[in-house]
Design an enzyme around this catalytic site. Sequence first.
Site, PDB file in Angstrom:
ATOM      1  N   GLY A  14      -5.878 102.726  -6.193  1.00  0.00           N
ATOM      2  CA  GLY A  14      -6.824 102.827  -4.855  1.00  0.00           C
ATOM      3  C   GLY A  14      -6.509 104.555  -4.949  1.00  0.00           C
ATOM      4  O   GLY A  14      -5.808 105.215  -5.820  1.00  0.00           O
ATOM      5  N   CYS A  15      -6.775 105.049  -3.551  1.00  0.00           N
ATOM      6  CA  CYS A  15      -6.264 106.397  -3.367  1.00  0.00           C
ATOM      7  C   CYS A  15      -4.888 106.279  -3.420  1.00  0.00           C
ATOM      8  O   CYS A  15      -3.751 105.638  -2.801  1.00  0.00           O
ATOM      9  CB  CYS A  15      -6.920 106.741  -2.357  1.00  0.00           C
ATOM     10  SG  CYS A  15      -6.319 108.046  -1.670  1.00  0.00           S
TER      11      CYS A  15
END
Length: 179
Positions: A14-15
Site C-alpha cells: 500500500g502507501c
Amino acid sequence: MVNKNIQIATVGGGCFWCTEAVFQEVKGVEKVESGYSGGHVPGHPTYREVCSGLTGHAEVIQITFDETIISYEDILMIFMTTHDPTTLNKQGADVGTQYRSVIYFHDENQKKIVEKVVEKVAEYYDNPIVTEVGPLDVFYKAEDEHQDYYRNNKEQGYCSFVITPKLSKLRKLYGDRLK
C-alpha cells in the site's frame, strides 16, 4: 569495512508512508527508504507519475537490516501481518496498482524464504494471498518529502487515521521486536 550481516529487503504494502513507519520501529532495521519499483516506463518516475497508475510502479520501501538482529524471514512475517496481502491493488482507501502488495527478492535465497513465508501466512487468512513476488529489477528512491513521512507529519489526517492504528497493531503483535 563492509558489514556482511547487512541485508536489504524490498516490499510494498500500500502507501509507502505506512510500511516505512512500521519498519522504522523494528529492532535491527538500520534504514528505511521509500521509493518505486516494478514499473514498465523507463527512467526515474515521480510521485505524481506513479500515482497516476500509468507507469506500473508500486510504492515500495527498501529496508536495510542487520540479519544478526532480525532475519529476512521475520522482516517478511512482520510485513505480511501488518498489511492485507489478500486485497488486489488496494490497502484500505488507497486503490490502484501502485498500492499493490509486493515482495521483490534480491537473490535465490531470499526467493526461497519468500515462498516459505507466503505459504506459512496463507493459512491465517480467509482469502488467498495476492502478493506479487518477483526479482527486484530496480529501486528508485522517492522524493525527499516522502522520506520519514510519518515522523515528520504525525498530526496530518492520513497519518492519524491510517498509520497510527497500523503502528498500534505492530506494537501489539511484535512488541518484543521493537526498538
